[in-house]
Scaffold this motif. Structure first.
Motif, PDB file in Angstrom:
ATOM      1  N   UNK A 219      86.921  63.048  26.576  1.00 18.27           N
ATOM      2  CA  UNK A 219      88.020  63.900  26.144  1.00 18.27           C
ATOM      3  C   UNK A 219      87.549  65.349  26.151  1.00 18.27           C
ATOM      4  N   UNK A 220      88.321  66.218  26.815  1.00 19.10           N
ATOM      5  CA  UNK A 220      87.955  67.630  26.901  1.00 19.10           C
ATOM      6  C   UNK A 220      89.212  68.494  26.946  1.00 19.10           C
ATOM      7  N   UNK A 221      89.091  69.721  26.476  1.00 19.07           N
ATOM      8  CA  UNK A 221      90.224  70.658  26.509  1.00 19.07           C
ATOM      9  C   UNK A 221      90.229  71.473  27.792  1.00 19.07           C
ATOM     10  N   UNK A 222      89.118  71.506  28.498  1.00 21.99           N
ATOM     11  CA  UNK A 222      89.056  72.174  29.792  1.00 21.99           C
ATOM     12  C   UNK A 222      88.357  71.243  30.771  1.00 21.99           C
ATOM     13  N   UNK A 223      88.566  71.481  32.038  1.00 26.08           N
ATOM     14  CA  UNK A 223      87.952  70.650  33.071  1.00 26.08           C
ATOM     15  C   UNK A 223      87.012  71.534  33.886  1.00 26.08           C
ATOM     16  N   UNK A 224      85.829  71.064  34.125  1.00 23.97           N
ATOM     17  CA  UNK A 224      84.846  71.808  34.896  1.00 23.97           C
ATOM     18  C   UNK A 224      83.977  70.820  35.637  1.00 23.97           C
ATOM     19  N   UNK A 225      83.176  71.323  36.569  1.00 28.79           N
ATOM     20  CA  UNK A 225      82.276  70.465  37.333  1.00 28.79           C
ATOM     21  C   UNK A 225      81.075  70.123  36.461  1.00 28.79           C
ATOM     22  N   UNK A 226      80.648  68.876  36.520  1.00 31.93           N
ATOM     23  CA  UNK A 226      79.512  68.479  35.694  1.00 31.93           C
ATOM     24  C   UNK A 226      78.806  67.267  36.281  1.00 31.93           C
ATOM     25  N   UNK A 227      77.576  67.109  35.855  1.00 33.08           N
ATOM     26  CA  UNK A 227      76.800  65.894  36.064  1.00 33.08           C
ATOM     27  C   UNK A 227      75.994  65.701  34.798  1.00 33.08           C
ATOM     28  N   UNK A 228      76.141  64.570  34.182  1.00 33.83           N
ATOM     29  CA  UNK A 228      75.534  64.322  32.877  1.00 33.83           C
ATOM     30  C   UNK A 228      74.745  63.026  32.906  1.00 33.83           C
ATOM     31  N   UNK A 229      73.555  63.039  32.311  1.00 36.41           N
ATOM     32  CA  UNK A 229      72.748  61.831  32.183  1.00 36.41           C
ATOM     33  C   UNK A 229      72.803  61.339  30.752  1.00 36.41           C
ATOM     34  N   UNK A 230      73.006  60.038  30.594  1.00 34.97           N
ATOM     35  CA  UNK A 230      73.054  59.417  29.271  1.00 34.97           C
ATOM     36  C   UNK A 230      71.941  58.383  29.210  1.00 34.97           C
ATOM     37  N   UNK A 231      71.231  58.359  28.088  1.00 37.69           N
ATOM     38  CA  UNK A 231      70.085  57.472  27.954  1.00 37.69           C
ATOM     39  C   UNK A 231      70.343  56.369  26.941  1.00 37.69           C
ATOM     40  N   UNK A 232      69.881  55.195  27.280  1.00 29.55           N
ATOM     41  CA  UNK A 232      69.909  54.046  26.386  1.00 29.55           C
ATOM     42  C   UNK A 232      68.463  53.620  26.169  1.00 29.55           C
ATOM     43  N   UNK A 233      67.964  53.737  24.944  1.00 35.85           N
ATOM     44  CA  UNK A 233      66.619  53.283  24.614  1.00 35.85           C
ATOM     45  C   UNK A 233      66.657  51.771  24.481  1.00 35.85           C
ATOM     46  N   UNK A 234      65.702  51.110  25.107  1.00 39.95           N
ATOM     47  CA  UNK A 234      65.639  49.650  25.078  1.00 39.95           C
ATOM     48  C   UNK A 234      64.325  49.252  24.396  1.00 39.95           C
ATOM     49  N   UNK A 235      64.442  48.450  23.334  1.00 42.14           N
ATOM     50  CA  UNK A 235      63.249  48.020  22.589  1.00 42.14           C
ATOM     51  C   UNK A 235      62.262  47.337  23.517  1.00 42.14           C
ATOM     52  N   UNK A 236      60.995  47.728  23.421  1.00 40.72           N
ATOM     53  CA  UNK A 236      59.956  47.117  24.226  1.00 40.72           C
ATOM     54  C   UNK A 236      59.788  47.711  25.611  1.00 40.72           C
ATOM     55  N   UNK A 237      60.675  48.644  25.987  1.00 39.09           N
ATOM     56  CA  UNK A 237      60.578  49.266  27.303  1.00 39.09           C
ATOM     57  C   UNK A 237      60.028  50.678  27.164  1.00 39.09           C
ATOM     58  N   UNK A 238      59.052  51.052  27.994  1.00 38.82           N
ATOM     59  CA  UNK A 238      58.506  52.406  27.907  1.00 38.82           C
ATOM     60  C   UNK A 238      59.461  53.478  28.439  1.00 38.82           C
ATOM     61  N   UNK A 239      60.468  53.057  29.193  1.00 41.10           N
ATOM     62  CA  UNK A 239      61.421  54.007  29.768  1.00 41.10           C
ATOM     63  C   UNK A 239      62.837  53.672  29.318  1.00 41.10           C
ATOM     64  N   UNK A 240      63.656  54.712  29.159  1.00 39.79           N
ATOM     65  CA  UNK A 240      65.064  54.520  28.821  1.00 39.79           C
ATOM     66  C   UNK A 240      65.844  54.117  30.073  1.00 39.79           C
ATOM     67  N   UNK A 241      66.933  53.390  29.867  1.00 39.41           N
ATOM     68  CA  UNK A 241      67.883  53.138  30.947  1.00 39.41           C
ATOM     69  C   UNK A 241      68.764  54.380  31.027  1.00 39.41           C
ATOM     70  N   UNK A 242      68.987  54.898  32.225  1.00 36.46           N
ATOM     71  CA  UNK A 242      69.738  56.144  32.389  1.00 36.46           C
ATOM     72  C   UNK A 242      71.018  55.878  33.171  1.00 36.46           C
TER      73      UNK A 242
END
Length: 87
Positions: free
Chosen positions: A58-81
């Protein structure tokens, strides 16, 4: 006058391992990260199973973007992106 853009989608998180995979969404602090909401923000993926996460935007304006979201997983040294962009 305000213009709101709203959208909803879902993404499947897949546990490729042979044990439970508790995960936690790590909220983004980047420029448009606050426009996105994930549900559930934490849960456990069963071995070999999938977990569906609902994504809302949900946004009040629209613009160009690229966003990374991370999910930390127990026991994993790296996040799922998860990468989301405007295209």
């Amino acid at each position: 006058m305000e213009v709101w853009l709203t959208a909803a989608s879902q993404v499947k998180l897949i546990n490729l391992g042979d044990t439970d995979a508790p995960f936690t969404y790590s909220p983004s602090t980047a420029s448009v990260g606050f426009c996105f909401k994930f549900a559930p923000e934490e849960d456990t993926g069963a071995p070999g199973g999938t977990q569906t996460a609902q994504i809302s935007f949900s946004a009040t304006i629209v613009w160009r973007f690229e966003e990374e979201f991370q999910f930390s997983v127990a026991g994993s040294p790296m996040s799922a992106i998860l990468t989301i962009n405007d295209s």
